[in-house]
Design a protein around this motif. Structure first.
Motif, PDB file in Angstrom:
ATOM      1  N   ALA A  18      28.288  98.191  -2.964  1.00  0.00           N
ATOM      2  CA  ALA A  18      29.476  98.805  -3.553  1.00  0.00           C
ATOM      3  C   ALA A  18      30.615  97.795  -3.656  1.00  0.00           C
ATOM      4  CB  ALA A  18      29.910 100.010  -2.724  1.00  0.00           C
ATOM      5  N   VAL A  19      30.733  96.913  -2.666  1.00  0.00           N
ATOM      6  CA  VAL A  19      31.768  95.883  -2.708  1.00  0.00           C
ATOM      7  C   VAL A  19      31.511  94.934  -3.871  1.00  0.00           C
ATOM      8  CG1 VAL A  19      32.820  93.961  -1.447  1.00  0.00           C
ATOM      9  CG2 VAL A  19      32.167  96.046  -0.223  1.00  0.00           C
ATOM     10  N   LEU A  20      30.268  94.503  -4.023  1.00  0.00           N
ATOM     11  CA  LEU A  20      29.914  93.622  -5.138  1.00  0.00           C
ATOM     12  C   LEU A  20      30.199  94.315  -6.469  1.00  0.00           C
ATOM     13  CD1 LEU A  20      28.622  91.153  -6.448  1.00  0.00           C
ATOM     14  CD2 LEU A  20      26.370  92.159  -5.959  1.00  0.00           C
ATOM     15  N   ASP A  21      29.806  95.560  -6.578  1.00  0.00           N
ATOM     16  CA  ASP A  21      30.031  96.296  -7.825  1.00  0.00           C
ATOM     17  C   ASP A  21      31.524  96.428  -8.135  1.00  0.00           C
ATOM     18  OD1 ASP A  21      27.347  96.588  -8.283  1.00  0.00           O
ATOM     19  OD2 ASP A  21      27.216  98.625  -7.471  1.00  0.00           O
ATOM     20  N   ASN A  22      32.332  96.636  -7.094  1.00  0.00           N
ATOM     21  CA  ASN A  22      33.774  96.746  -7.319  1.00  0.00           C
ATOM     22  C   ASN A  22      34.340  95.483  -7.971  1.00  0.00           C
ATOM     23  OD1 ASN A  22      33.833  99.296  -6.221  1.00  0.00           O
ATOM     24  ND2 ASN A  22      34.890  98.704  -4.333  1.00  0.00           N
ATOM     25  N   HIS A  23      33.919  94.328  -7.496  1.00  0.00           N
ATOM     26  CA  HIS A  23      34.434  93.076  -8.036  1.00  0.00           C
ATOM     27  C   HIS A  23      33.885  92.807  -9.434  1.00  0.00           C
ATOM     28  CE1 HIS A  23      35.598  92.565  -3.821  1.00  0.00           C
ATOM     29  NE2 HIS A  23      36.509  91.739  -4.287  1.00  0.00           N
ATOM     30  N   ALA A  24      32.634  93.181  -9.647  1.00  0.00           N
ATOM     31  CA  ALA A  24      32.066  93.012 -10.984  1.00  0.00           C
ATOM     32  C   ALA A  24      32.758  93.934 -11.992  1.00  0.00           C
ATOM     33  CB  ALA A  24      30.569  93.292 -10.945  1.00  0.00           C
ATOM     34  N   LYS A  25      32.982  95.188 -11.612  1.00  0.00           N
ATOM     35  CA  LYS A  25      33.634  96.140 -12.524  1.00  0.00           C
ATOM     36  C   LYS A  25      35.055  95.693 -12.861  1.00  0.00           C
ATOM     37  CE  LYS A  25      30.974 100.183 -11.006  1.00  0.00           C
ATOM     38  NZ  LYS A  25      31.018 101.446 -10.218  1.00  0.00           N
ATOM     39  N   ALA A  26      35.787  95.199 -11.858  1.00  0.00           N
ATOM     40  CA  ALA A  26      37.146  94.731 -12.121  1.00  0.00           C
ATOM     41  C   ALA A  26      37.140  93.541 -13.073  1.00  0.00           C
ATOM     42  CB  ALA A  26      37.832  94.356 -10.807  1.00  0.00           C
ATOM     43  N   THR A  27      36.133  92.673 -12.944  1.00  0.00           N
ATOM     44  CA  THR A  27      36.019  91.528 -13.838  1.00  0.00           C
ATOM     45  C   THR A  27      35.651  91.976 -15.251  1.00  0.00           C
ATOM     46  OG1 THR A  27      35.325  90.176 -11.948  1.00  0.00           O
ATOM     47  CG2 THR A  27      34.937  89.263 -14.133  1.00  0.00           C
ATOM     48  N   LEU A  28      34.780  92.954 -15.374  1.00  0.00           N
ATOM     49  CA  LEU A  28      34.430  93.493 -16.692  1.00  0.00           C
ATOM     50  C   LEU A  28      35.648  94.141 -17.353  1.00  0.00           C
ATOM     51  CD1 LEU A  28      30.937  95.085 -15.867  1.00  0.00           C
ATOM     52  CD2 LEU A  28      31.380  92.985 -17.168  1.00  0.00           C
ATOM     53  N   GLN A  29      36.473  94.808 -16.564  1.00  0.00           N
ATOM     54  CA  GLN A  29      37.690  95.401 -17.110  1.00  0.00           C
ATOM     55  C   GLN A  29      38.638  94.315 -17.613  1.00  0.00           C
ATOM     56  OE1 GLN A  29      38.547  98.545 -17.775  1.00  0.00           O
ATOM     57  NE2 GLN A  29      40.505  97.790 -18.587  1.00  0.00           N
ATOM     58  N   ALA A  32      30.471  88.151 -19.364  1.00  0.00           N
ATOM     59  CA  ALA A  32      31.454  88.986 -20.047  1.00  0.00           C
ATOM     60  C   ALA A  32      32.828  88.316 -20.097  1.00  0.00           C
ATOM     61  CB  ALA A  32      31.554  90.346 -19.351  1.00  0.00           C
ATOM     62  N   ILE A  33      33.251  87.711 -19.005  1.00  0.00           N
ATOM     63  CA  ILE A  33      34.571  87.100 -18.962  1.00  0.00           C
ATOM     64  C   ILE A  33      34.576  85.727 -19.626  1.00  0.00           C
ATOM     65  CG2 ILE A  33      34.347  85.938 -16.725  1.00  0.00           C
ATOM     66  CD1 ILE A  33      37.442  87.790 -18.072  1.00  0.00           C
ATOM     67  N   ALA A  68      37.687  91.411 -18.692  1.00  0.00           N
ATOM     68  CA  ALA A  68      37.077  90.890 -19.923  1.00  0.00           C
ATOM     69  C   ALA A  68      37.425  91.788 -21.109  1.00  0.00           C
ATOM     70  CB  ALA A  68      35.567  90.796 -19.745  1.00  0.00           C
ATOM     71  N   ALA A  69      37.447  93.093 -20.889  1.00  0.00           N
ATOM     72  CA  ALA A  69      37.809  94.016 -21.971  1.00  0.00           C
ATOM     73  C   ALA A  69      39.261  93.816 -22.384  1.00  0.00           C
ATOM     74  CB  ALA A  69      37.572  95.457 -21.515  1.00  0.00           C
ATOM     75  N   GLU A  70      40.146  93.576 -21.428  1.00  0.00           N
ATOM     76  CA  GLU A  70      41.547  93.344 -21.748  1.00  0.00           C
ATOM     77  C   GLU A  70      41.732  92.019 -22.491  1.00  0.00           C
ATOM     78  OE1 GLU A  70      43.545  93.588 -18.028  1.00  0.00           O
ATOM     79  OE2 GLU A  70      43.119  95.729 -17.747  1.00  0.00           O
ATOM     80  N   VAL A  71      40.946  91.002 -22.111  1.00  0.00           N
ATOM     81  CA  VAL A  71      41.002  89.725 -22.827  1.00  0.00           C
ATOM     82  C   VAL A  71      40.561  89.918 -24.272  1.00  0.00           C
ATOM     83  CG1 VAL A  71      39.977  87.414 -22.980  1.00  0.00           C
ATOM     84  CG2 VAL A  71      40.713  88.314 -20.755  1.00  0.00           C
ATOM     85  N   LYS A  72      39.481  90.658 -24.452  1.00  0.00           N
ATOM     86  CA  LYS A  72      38.962  90.907 -25.800  1.00  0.00           C
ATOM     87  C   LYS A  72      39.967  91.690 -26.641  1.00  0.00           C
ATOM     88  CE  LYS A  72      34.885  92.694 -28.218  1.00  0.00           C
ATOM     89  NZ  LYS A  72      33.548  93.340 -28.051  1.00  0.00           N
ATOM     90  N   ALA A  73      40.706  92.597 -25.994  1.00  0.00           N
ATOM     91  CA  ALA A  73      41.695  93.399 -26.712  1.00  0.00           C
ATOM     92  C   ALA A  73      42.991  92.631 -26.961  1.00  0.00           C
ATOM     93  CB  ALA A  73      41.992  94.675 -25.931  1.00  0.00           C
ATOM     94  N   GLY A  74      43.112  91.448 -26.383  1.00  0.00           N
ATOM     95  CA  GLY A  74      44.309  90.640 -26.583  1.00  0.00           C
ATOM     96  C   GLY A  74      45.464  91.009 -25.693  1.00  0.00           C
ATOM     97  N   THR A  75      45.237  91.851 -24.674  1.00  0.00           N
ATOM     98  CA  THR A  75      46.315  92.250 -23.764  1.00  0.00           C
ATOM     99  C   THR A  75      46.374  91.395 -22.504  1.00  0.00           C
ATOM    100  OG1 THR A  75      44.886  93.907 -22.712  1.00  0.00           O
ATOM    101  CG2 THR A  75      46.233  94.626 -24.594  1.00  0.00           C
ATOM    102  N   GLN A  76      45.419  90.487 -22.347  1.00  0.00           N
ATOM    103  CA  GLN A  76      45.399  89.611 -21.176  1.00  0.00           C
ATOM    104  C   GLN A  76      44.909  88.235 -21.609  1.00  0.00           C
ATOM    105  OE1 GLN A  76      46.715  88.485 -18.485  1.00  0.00           O
ATOM    106  NE2 GLN A  76      46.321  90.408 -17.346  1.00  0.00           N
ATOM    107  N   LYS A  77      45.359  87.206 -20.912  1.00  0.00           N
ATOM    108  CA  LYS A  77      44.961  85.847 -21.232  1.00  0.00           C
ATOM    109  C   LYS A  77      43.501  85.601 -20.842  1.00  0.00           C
ATOM    110  CE  LYS A  77      49.520  83.693 -20.629  1.00  0.00           C
ATOM    111  NZ  LYS A  77      50.281  82.669 -19.876  1.00  0.00           N
ATOM    112  N   GLN A  78      42.860  84.711 -21.577  1.00  0.00           N
ATOM    113  CA  GLN A  78      41.508  84.289 -21.230  1.00  0.00           C
ATOM    114  C   GLN A  78      41.576  83.319 -20.043  1.00  0.00           C
ATOM    115  OE1 GLN A  78      38.154  84.779 -22.268  1.00  0.00           O
ATOM    116  NE2 GLN A  78      37.802  83.444 -20.506  1.00  0.00           N
ATOM    117  N   PRO A  79      40.977  83.665 -18.908  1.00  0.00           N
ATOM    118  CA  PRO A  79      41.042  82.752 -17.761  1.00  0.00           C
ATOM    119  C   PRO A  79      40.093  81.567 -17.910  1.00  0.00           C
ATOM    120  CG  PRO A  79      39.789  84.720 -17.193  1.00  0.00           C
ATOM    121  CD  PRO A  79      40.328  84.946 -18.581  1.00  0.00           C
TER     122      PRO A  79
END
Length: 532
Positions: free
Chosen positions: A250-261, A304-305, A263-274
């Motif tokens: 569950a801990v691993l999944d939490n970090h992966a899900k946050a990273t996928l989120q 994804a990121i 990535a979605a914000e980067v794709k939408a242009g609301t966050q910088k590409q790290p």
């Protein structure tokens, strides 16, 4: 109001000079010293109380017998360390917490003993109070940082100065110079307490003001012109407590899900590409080099990121009893880069490995919950396509040499991967204070990435940016400057501390000569009296 010693001797041995303060006054002063030193540190952050704590202990132990000086110092240490290290009891129970706190208190006791030993020197030359107390505290911390079992540097005076002007001194002489300045300021206060009102007292006030305020004018290392975008992912854990390891997927999944989120914000242009993503220590408590499911989760997040992820992972070994605490660079498309892997060099005794396990088992039945973590053999230099990272894991940030080695090895920014899930917010803030000092000390922008908080970015001036809350999920993205100029502290390394320890030894030897001469003079006086 000055504290004047009583006119008549109280507990001094014949020939030992004037008496100390009465014990009924010295005891509360020692207690107050411990309280002041505690409140100066996070989470209280009353940094100006550090010199007061040093002064109170110095006055309480001055002119005392050596065992009384040790006892008063030990008492102050108990008041300081038991509440400061309370978070250690959450994982291992009360016995290790008590043993660690008592061991740390012994070092403060030795400081009290040494202050009592130096009394003849301090009586003859009151102006020595500031430098001698400064040297004693640096030496005490140098010993405590190394022994026993590799030391435990928590609670250093330097770590209380995150919001103080004296923090800037870290760029010139590291944590030892900051500690020296704080303790020397305490020495000015102690000299004022023992000094009858006179013009000389103005000198101590001027020195105190200079130590407390003047460092604010010191220039700091300049920032590099190049920047890279770095993201911190704080995925949080299902619930706090030691049993979070049982929920490692569950801990691993939490970090992966946050990273996928992200990535979605980067794709939408609301966050910088790290350019780089940092996951904390224990973000994958499942070994991704052995477990295909864990590897796929991390690979999916990296792909994804579109950036490498520094993953905090627990690695298994051929021996089921042994593990390694690692930071692994996981690249999109190509997966883990085993050449860019850092293994924690300084596992914490009694928490990550158990010295004298059979003996410790007699003290606590939780001993066997502690696995055997193997130490790494190289510095945490992680090279990515965009930047070179200096990686230290959790408590390693408290050790001067481990952090410095990453900078001399080429680190452009510093990262502390940590897992605070078995502790509390106070411990996390104590750790963040260390990150702040390291950023100033080495002129490198820094960050702390935690599973549950506190995570943050830190500038080369020690300022904290984008700080997360505790026990929550959070993602932070920031442009970080690379390649700040190398500080004097980085170039000097351990030499300021060595110099302080050497001067302390000289001072202690000088006090021995004064004491011997005093005893000799006393005996000669008795012989002359008998002859008359």
């Amino acid at each position: 109001m000055t504290l004047q010693p009583p006119a008549a001797p109280q507990v001094s041995a014949p020939g030992d000079g004037p008496a100390p303060l009465r014990l009924k006054l010295a005891l509360p002063l020692a207690l107050l010293a411990g309280v002041a030193l505690l409140l100066a540190l996070p989470p209280y952050d009353l940094w100006w109380l550090s010199p007061a704590g040093v002064a109170l202990l110095g006055v309480a132990t001055h002119r005392r017998r050596l065992r009384a000086g040790f006892g008063l110092g030990f008492l102050a240490g108990v008041v300081l360390f038991f509440p400061l290290l309370n978070w250690t009891s959450f994982a291992a129970g009360w016995a290790p917490w008590a043993l660690l706190s008592l061991a740390e208190a012994v070092y403060v006791g030795l400081t009290g003993l040494a202050t009592a030993w130096l009394s003849p020197m301090l009586d003859r030359r009151r102006y020595l109070w500031p430098p001698l107390l400064g040297l004693l505290w640096v030496t005490q911390e140098a010993l405590r940082d190394r022994a026993p079992f590799g030391g435990f540097p928590w609670g250093r005076l330097a770590f209380s100065q995150g919001d103080a002007p004296s923090l800037r001194l870290a760029a010139y002489g590291g944590a030892p110079l900051v500690t020296f300045a704080v303790a020397a300021a305490g020495g000015c206060l102690a000299a004022l307490l023992w000094q009858r009102p006179s013009r000389r007292g103005l000198g101590y006030l001027a020195a105190l003001a200079a130590l407390a305020v003047a460092p604010a004018a010191l220039p700091l290392a300049g920032q590099g012109g190049t920047t890279k975008v770095v993201a911190i992912v704080q995925g949080n854990v299902p619930r706090l407590g030691l049993d979070f390891n049982a929920q490692r997927r569950a801990v691993l999944d939490n970090h992966a899900k946050a990273t996928l989120q992200l990535a979605a914000e980067v794709k939408a242009g609301t966050q910088k590409q790290p350019d780089l993503v940092i996951w904390p220590e224990n973000s994958s408590d499942i070994d991704p080099l052995l477990n295909q499911d864990a590897a796929q989760v991390i690979a999916g997040a990296a792909d994804a990121i579109g950036a490498p992820i520094l993953v905090g992972a627990v690695l298994r070994t051929d021996n089921p009893a042994d593990i390694k605490n690692a930071g692994i660079l996981w690249n999109p498309a190509t997966g883990p880069d085993l050449d860019q892997t850092y293994i924690k060099q300084h596992p914490v005794p009694f928490a990550e490995y158990m010295p004298m396990r059979s003996v410790a088992r007699l003290v606590s039945d939780k001993v066997d919950l502690v696995r055997n973590m193997l130490a790494g053999d190289h510095t945490g230099i992680i090279r990515t396509a965009g930047l070179t990272l200096g990686d230290v894991i959790c408590f390693e940030v408290a050790y001067d040499g481990i952090v410095r080695d990453t900078v001399t090895g080429g680190a452009q920014i510093l990262a502390v991967q940590t897992n605070n899930a078995t502790f509390n917010a106070a411990e996390a803030r104590q750790q963040l204070a260390m990150v702040r000092l390291r950023a100033v000390e080495h002129g490198r922008e820094s960050l702390m990435a935690s599973t549950v908080g506190v995570s943050a970015f830190v500038g080369t001036d020690g300022a904290v940016h984008d700080e997360s809350g505790f026990n929550e999920a959070s993602v932070m993205v920031r442009d970080m400057h690379l390649d700040g100029s190398r500080t004097l502290a980085t170039r000097l390394g351990v030499w300021p501390e060595i110099a302080a320890v050497a001067l302390t030894a000289v001072a202690l030897a000088g006090a021995f000569l004064l004491r011997r001469n005093r005893r000799t003079s006393g005996n000669n006086g008795e012989e002359k009296a008998e002859a008359r």
